[in-house]
Write a protein that holds these residues in place. Structure first.
Motif, PDB file in Angstrom:
ATOM      1  N   THR A   1      24.416 -19.726 -22.086  1.00  0.00           N
ATOM      2  CA  THR A   1      24.277 -18.745 -21.013  1.00  0.00           C
ATOM      3  C   THR A   1      25.613 -18.582 -20.310  1.00  0.00           C
ATOM      4  O   THR A   1      26.513 -19.409 -20.459  1.00  0.00           O
ATOM      5  N   HIS A   2      25.753 -17.506 -19.573  1.00  0.00           N
ATOM      6  CA  HIS A   2      26.944 -17.358 -18.728  1.00  0.00           C
ATOM      7  C   HIS A   2      26.552 -16.749 -17.400  1.00  0.00           C
ATOM      8  O   HIS A   2      25.506 -16.138 -17.263  1.00  0.00           O
ATOM      9  N   GLU A   3      27.396 -17.000 -16.452  1.00  0.00           N
ATOM     10  CA  GLU A   3      27.240 -16.412 -15.130  1.00  0.00           C
ATOM     11  C   GLU A   3      28.629 -16.196 -14.574  1.00  0.00           C
ATOM     12  O   GLU A   3      29.613 -16.608 -15.179  1.00  0.00           O
ATOM     13  N   PHE A   4      28.699 -15.520 -13.456  1.00  0.00           N
ATOM     14  CA  PHE A   4      29.986 -15.248 -12.826  1.00  0.00           C
ATOM     15  C   PHE A   4      30.122 -16.088 -11.561  1.00  0.00           C
ATOM     16  O   PHE A   4      29.199 -16.164 -10.768  1.00  0.00           O
ATOM     17  N   ASN A   5      31.288 -16.718 -11.401  1.00  0.00           N
ATOM     18  CA  ASN A   5      31.523 -17.504 -10.193  1.00  0.00           C
ATOM     19  C   ASN A   5      31.987 -16.585  -9.059  1.00  0.00           C
ATOM     20  O   ASN A   5      32.027 -15.360  -9.210  1.00  0.00           O
ATOM     21  N   ASP A   6      32.335 -17.164  -7.932  1.00  0.00           N
ATOM     22  CA  ASP A   6      32.740 -16.384  -6.763  1.00  0.00           C
ATOM     23  C   ASP A   6      34.005 -15.566  -7.002  1.00  0.00           C
ATOM     24  O   ASP A   6      34.246 -14.581  -6.319  1.00  0.00           O
ATOM     25  N   ASP A   7      34.832 -15.980  -7.982  1.00  0.00           N
ATOM     26  CA  ASP A   7      36.070 -15.265  -8.303  1.00  0.00           C
ATOM     27  C   ASP A   7      35.880 -14.251  -9.423  1.00  0.00           C
ATOM     28  O   ASP A   7      36.847 -13.776 -10.006  1.00  0.00           O
ATOM     29  N   GLU A   8      34.591 -13.950  -9.762  1.00  0.00           N
ATOM     30  CA  GLU A   8      34.249 -12.986 -10.809  1.00  0.00           C
ATOM     31  C   GLU A   8      34.683 -13.443 -12.206  1.00  0.00           C
ATOM     32  O   GLU A   8      34.835 -12.621 -13.106  1.00  0.00           O
ATOM     33  N   GLU A   9      34.885 -14.757 -12.390  1.00  0.00           N
ATOM     34  CA  GLU A   9      35.186 -15.299 -13.710  1.00  0.00           C
ATOM     35  C   GLU A   9      33.879 -15.578 -14.436  1.00  0.00           C
ATOM     36  O   GLU A   9      32.950 -16.131 -13.850  1.00  0.00           O
ATOM     37  N   LYS A  10      33.822 -15.210 -15.708  1.00  0.00           N
ATOM     38  CA  LYS A  10      32.639 -15.492 -16.518  1.00  0.00           C
ATOM     39  C   LYS A  10      32.738 -16.934 -17.002  1.00  0.00           C
ATOM     40  O   LYS A  10      33.731 -17.331 -17.606  1.00  0.00           O
ATOM     41  N   LEU A  11      31.712 -17.733 -16.711  1.00  0.00           N
ATOM     42  CA  LEU A  11      31.682 -19.129 -17.122  1.00  0.00           C
ATOM     43  C   LEU A  11      30.455 -19.374 -17.990  1.00  0.00           C
ATOM     44  O   LEU A  11      29.342 -19.018 -17.609  1.00  0.00           O
ATOM     45  N   TYR A  12      30.670 -19.996 -19.149  1.00  0.00           N
ATOM     46  CA  TYR A  12      29.584 -20.302 -20.085  1.00  0.00           C
ATOM     47  C   TYR A  12      29.118 -21.741 -19.903  1.00  0.00           C
ATOM     48  O   TYR A  12      29.905 -22.615 -19.530  1.00  0.00           O
ATOM     49  N   THR A  13      27.854 -21.974 -20.195  1.00  0.00           N
ATOM     50  CA  THR A  13      27.290 -23.314 -20.195  1.00  0.00           C
ATOM     51  C   THR A  13      26.108 -23.341 -21.169  1.00  0.00           C
ATOM     52  O   THR A  13      25.717 -22.316 -21.699  1.00  0.00           O
ATOM     53  N   ILE A  14      25.553 -24.520 -21.375  1.00  0.00           N
ATOM     54  CA  ILE A  14      24.408 -24.696 -22.259  1.00  0.00           C
ATOM     55  C   ILE A  14      23.152 -24.844 -21.409  1.00  0.00           C
ATOM     56  O   ILE A  14      23.132 -25.622 -20.459  1.00  0.00           O
ATOM     57  N   GLU A  15      22.113 -24.096 -21.750  1.00  0.00           N
ATOM     58  CA  GLU A  15      20.820 -24.206 -21.080  1.00  0.00           C
ATOM     59  C   GLU A  15      19.862 -24.896 -22.041  1.00  0.00           C
ATOM     60  O   GLU A  15      19.645 -24.421 -23.157  1.00  0.00           O
ATOM     61  N   HIS A  16      19.314 -26.029 -21.607  1.00  0.00           N
ATOM     62  CA  HIS A  16      18.437 -26.807 -22.475  1.00  0.00           C
ATOM     63  C   HIS A  16      17.309 -27.392 -21.639  1.00  0.00           C
ATOM     64  O   HIS A  16      17.538 -27.879 -20.550  1.00  0.00           O
ATOM     65  N   GLU A  17      16.098 -27.361 -22.180  1.00  0.00           N
ATOM     66  CA  GLU A  17      14.934 -27.769 -21.402  1.00  0.00           C
ATOM     67  C   GLU A  17      14.370 -29.124 -21.812  1.00  0.00           C
ATOM     68  O   GLU A  17      13.245 -29.451 -21.472  1.00  0.00           O
ATOM     69  N   CYS A  18      15.118 -29.917 -22.530  1.00  0.00           N
ATOM     70  CA  CYS A  18      14.685 -31.257 -22.939  1.00  0.00           C
ATOM     71  C   CYS A  18      14.699 -32.182 -21.715  1.00  0.00           C
ATOM     72  O   CYS A  18      15.445 -31.980 -20.770  1.00  0.00           O
ATOM     73  N   HIS A  19      13.881 -33.196 -21.739  1.00  0.00           N
ATOM     74  CA  HIS A  19      13.845 -34.143 -20.627  1.00  0.00           C
ATOM     75  C   HIS A  19      15.047 -35.074 -20.618  1.00  0.00           C
ATOM     76  O   HIS A  19      15.294 -35.771 -19.641  1.00  0.00           O
ATOM     77  N   VAL A  20      15.799 -35.105 -21.708  1.00  0.00           N
ATOM     78  CA  VAL A  20      17.018 -35.898 -21.768  1.00  0.00           C
ATOM     79  C   VAL A  20      18.150 -35.035 -21.227  1.00  0.00           C
ATOM     80  O   VAL A  20      18.361 -33.912 -21.680  1.00  0.00           O
ATOM     81  N   LEU A  21      18.892 -35.525 -20.242  1.00  0.00           N
ATOM     82  CA  LEU A  21      19.951 -34.754 -19.613  1.00  0.00           C
ATOM     83  C   LEU A  21      21.223 -34.848 -20.442  1.00  0.00           C
ATOM     84  O   LEU A  21      21.784 -35.929 -20.616  1.00  0.00           O
ATOM     85  N   ILE A  22      21.636 -33.721 -20.984  1.00  0.00           N
ATOM     86  CA  ILE A  22      22.907 -33.634 -21.703  1.00  0.00           C
ATOM     87  C   ILE A  22      23.671 -32.485 -21.062  1.00  0.00           C
ATOM     88  O   ILE A  22      23.336 -31.332 -21.254  1.00  0.00           O
ATOM     89  N   GLU A  23      24.696 -32.796 -20.282  1.00  0.00           N
ATOM     90  CA  GLU A  23      25.465 -31.773 -19.597  1.00  0.00           C
ATOM     91  C   GLU A  23      26.766 -31.524 -20.336  1.00  0.00           C
ATOM     92  O   GLU A  23      27.461 -32.454 -20.711  1.00  0.00           O
ATOM     93  N   THR A  24      27.099 -30.258 -20.532  1.00  0.00           N
ATOM     94  CA  THR A  24      28.351 -29.905 -21.183  1.00  0.00           C
ATOM     95  C   THR A  24      29.383 -29.393 -20.203  1.00  0.00           C
ATOM     96  O   THR A  24      30.551 -29.326 -20.536  1.00  0.00           O
ATOM     97  N   GLY A  25      28.972 -28.998 -19.031  1.00  0.00           N
ATOM     98  CA  GLY A  25      29.900 -28.421 -18.081  1.00  0.00           C
ATOM     99  C   GLY A  25      30.030 -26.923 -18.296  1.00  0.00           C
ATOM    100  O   GLY A  25      29.213 -26.312 -18.978  1.00  0.00           O
TER     101      GLY A  25
END
Length: 75
Positions: free
Chosen positions: A35-59
């Motif tokens: 997924t991606h969203e835009f931060n306050d500076d209008e930069e597009k930032l990508y991340t991983i969206e996952h619904e597993c109960h195990v937390l795996i963060e990519t940043g």
């Protein structure tokens, strides 16, 4: 292929559409979404969206393939 566009608050986001293949979760077997969203500076930032109960963060990254690469290294 183009992903599905959706809105989070006032931010427009998009799912899928990257050039790298993402690996399934090693714990639940489901394939996460990019997924991606835009931060306050209008930069597009990508991340991983996952619904597993195990937390795996990519940043967050400005590059979609980078977050996929980070995820794939975790599995």
């Amino acid at each position: 292929s183009q992903g599905r566009v959706f809105t989070v608050g006032r931010q427009v986001c998009q799912r899928g559409g990257g050039s790298m293949k993402i690996k399934p979760c090693p714990f639940c077997g489901r394939v996460p979404k990019v997924t991606h969203e835009f931060n306050d500076d209008e930069e597009k930032l990508y991340t991983i969206e996952h619904e597993c109960h195990v937390l795996i963060e990519t940043g967050y990254s400005r590059d979609e393939d980078t977050v996929i690469e980070w995820w794939n290294r975790r599995v």
